[in-house]
Design a protein around this motif. Sequence first.
Motif, short mmCIF file in Angstrom:
data_model
loop_
_atom_site.label_atom_id
_atom_site.label_comp_id
_atom_site.label_asym_id
_atom_site.label_seq_id
_atom_site.Cartn_x
_atom_site.Cartn_y
_atom_site.Cartn_z
N ASP A 14 -6.12 -4.24 -8.08
CA ASP A 14 -5.39 -4.50 -9.33
C ASP A 14 -4.37 -3.40 -9.61
O ASP A 14 -3.24 -3.69 -10.02
CB ASP A 14 -6.35 -4.64 -10.51
CG ASP A 14 -7.08 -5.96 -10.52
OD1 ASP A 14 -6.65 -6.90 -9.83
OD2 ASP A 14 -8.10 -6.05 -11.24
N ARG A 15 -4.76 -2.15 -9.41
CA ARG A 15 -3.86 -1.03 -9.68
C ARG A 15 -2.64 -1.08 -8.76
O ARG A 15 -1.51 -0.93 -9.21
CB ARG A 15 -4.60 0.30 -9.52
CG ARG A 15 -5.55 0.59 -10.65
CD ARG A 15 -6.35 1.87 -10.52
NE ARG A 15 -5.65 2.96 -9.86
CZ ARG A 15 -6.19 3.74 -8.91
NH1 ARG A 15 -7.44 3.55 -8.53
NH2 ARG A 15 -5.49 4.71 -8.37
N LYS A 16 -2.88 -1.27 -7.46
CA LYS A 16 -1.74 -1.26 -6.54
C LYS A 16 -0.86 -2.50 -6.74
O LYS A 16 0.36 -2.41 -6.64
CB LYS A 16 -2.18 -1.10 -5.08
CG LYS A 16 -2.81 -2.30 -4.44
CD LYS A 16 -3.21 -1.97 -3.01
CE LYS A 16 -3.96 -3.11 -2.36
NZ LYS A 16 -4.41 -2.76 -1.02
N MET A 17 -1.46 -3.63 -7.05
CA MET A 17 -0.65 -4.84 -7.26
C MET A 17 0.17 -4.72 -8.54
O MET A 17 1.31 -5.17 -8.58
CB MET A 17 -1.52 -6.09 -7.27
CG MET A 17 -2.06 -6.47 -5.91
SD MET A 17 -0.86 -6.40 -4.54
CE MET A 17 0.45 -7.44 -5.13
N THR A 18 -0.38 -4.12 -9.57
CA THR A 18 0.38 -3.94 -10.82
C THR A 18 1.61 -3.09 -10.55
O THR A 18 2.71 -3.41 -11.03
CB THR A 18 -0.51 -3.31 -11.91
OG1 THR A 18 -1.57 -4.23 -12.21
CG2 THR A 18 0.29 -3.03 -13.18
N ILE A 19 1.46 -2.03 -9.78
CA ILE A 19 2.61 -1.19 -9.43
C ILE A 19 3.66 -2.02 -8.72
O ILE A 19 4.84 -2.02 -9.08
CB ILE A 19 2.16 0.01 -8.55
CG1 ILE A 19 1.34 0.99 -9.38
CG2 ILE A 19 3.37 0.69 -7.90
CD1 ILE A 19 0.62 2.06 -8.56
N PHE A 20 3.25 -2.76 -7.69
CA PHE A 20 4.21 -3.53 -6.91
C PHE A 20 4.81 -4.67 -7.73
O PHE A 20 6.00 -4.95 -7.63
CB PHE A 20 3.59 -4.05 -5.61
CG PHE A 20 4.62 -4.41 -4.57
CD1 PHE A 20 5.13 -3.44 -3.73
CD2 PHE A 20 5.08 -5.70 -4.45
CE1 PHE A 20 6.10 -3.76 -2.79
CE2 PHE A 20 6.05 -6.04 -3.51
CZ PHE A 20 6.55 -5.06 -2.68
N ASN A 37 0.83 -1.22 0.00
CA ASN A 37 0.00 0.00 0.00
C ASN A 37 0.86 1.26 0.00
O ASN A 37 0.57 2.21 -0.73
CB ASN A 37 -0.94 0.01 1.20
CG ASN A 37 -2.11 -0.92 1.05
OD1 ASN A 37 -2.46 -1.33 -0.06
ND2 ASN A 37 -2.72 -1.28 2.16
N ALA A 38 1.89 1.28 0.83
CA ALA A 38 2.75 2.46 0.93
C ALA A 38 3.44 2.76 -0.40
O ALA A 38 3.49 3.91 -0.84
CB ALA A 38 3.78 2.26 2.04
N ILE A 39 3.95 1.72 -1.04
CA ILE A 39 4.64 1.92 -2.32
C ILE A 39 3.65 2.34 -3.40
O ILE A 39 3.93 3.25 -4.19
CB ILE A 39 5.44 0.66 -2.70
CG1 ILE A 39 6.66 0.55 -1.77
CG2 ILE A 39 5.85 0.67 -4.18
CD1 ILE A 39 7.49 -0.69 -1.93
N ALA A 40 2.49 1.71 -3.44
CA ALA A 40 1.48 2.07 -4.44
C ALA A 40 1.02 3.52 -4.24
O ALA A 40 0.84 4.26 -5.21
CB ALA A 40 0.29 1.11 -4.37
N LEU A 41 0.83 3.93 -3.00
CA LEU A 41 0.40 5.29 -2.71
C LEU A 41 1.50 6.29 -3.09
O LEU A 41 1.23 7.32 -3.71
CB LEU A 41 0.03 5.43 -1.23
CG LEU A 41 -0.50 6.79 -0.80
CD1 LEU A 41 -1.74 7.17 -1.58
CD2 LEU A 41 -0.79 6.77 0.70
N ALA A 42 2.75 5.98 -2.74
CA ALA A 42 3.86 6.86 -3.08
C ALA A 42 4.01 7.00 -4.60
O ALA A 42 4.30 8.08 -5.10
CB ALA A 42 5.16 6.33 -2.47
#
Length: 153
Positions: free
Chosen positions: A94-100, A73-78
């Motif tokens: 899906d959006r946050k997992m794709t980023i990570f 969550n922290a990395i996706a938000l940043a």
Amino acid sequence: MSRRRIRRPKEQEDIYKALTDSSEFGIFATYKDVFMLAGSIGFMEKKRKPFTGSAEGIPWTVFTLETDEALINAIALAESNDISILKDNSDAFDRKMTIFEEYAAGGLEVINSKLMENPKLALNSYFDMIISIENEVNDKDRNLKGIADMLSF
């Protein structure tokens, strides 16, 4: 709401296997452990690698809410600067997992080059990498504290 499996690039499957193979030089217990470190390293190194072909996904159920999801969550938000990425729905997940996942793909290349260049010394290289990261973070903290001290009247 059920969560989708966490994707890994198909072309990195051998690296995951090598890093978790306890009969050889693997230093990680699970693919999830490799994935979480790789995502962190990818973010720190600003190395995000999009991919299309996926190997077998990691079940979301093996991730820990308090540590793994908090870091994701922290990395996706940043990265996104969008608070809606933390919503509890499939689109946000899906959006946050794709980023990570993309940071993990980039970070795995860094880990592979540092740890597997000499597999017999992988554990020592891992410790050296962690110490280096810790020193870098401490240097940044000292620099930020110095700046804050200068700005306070």
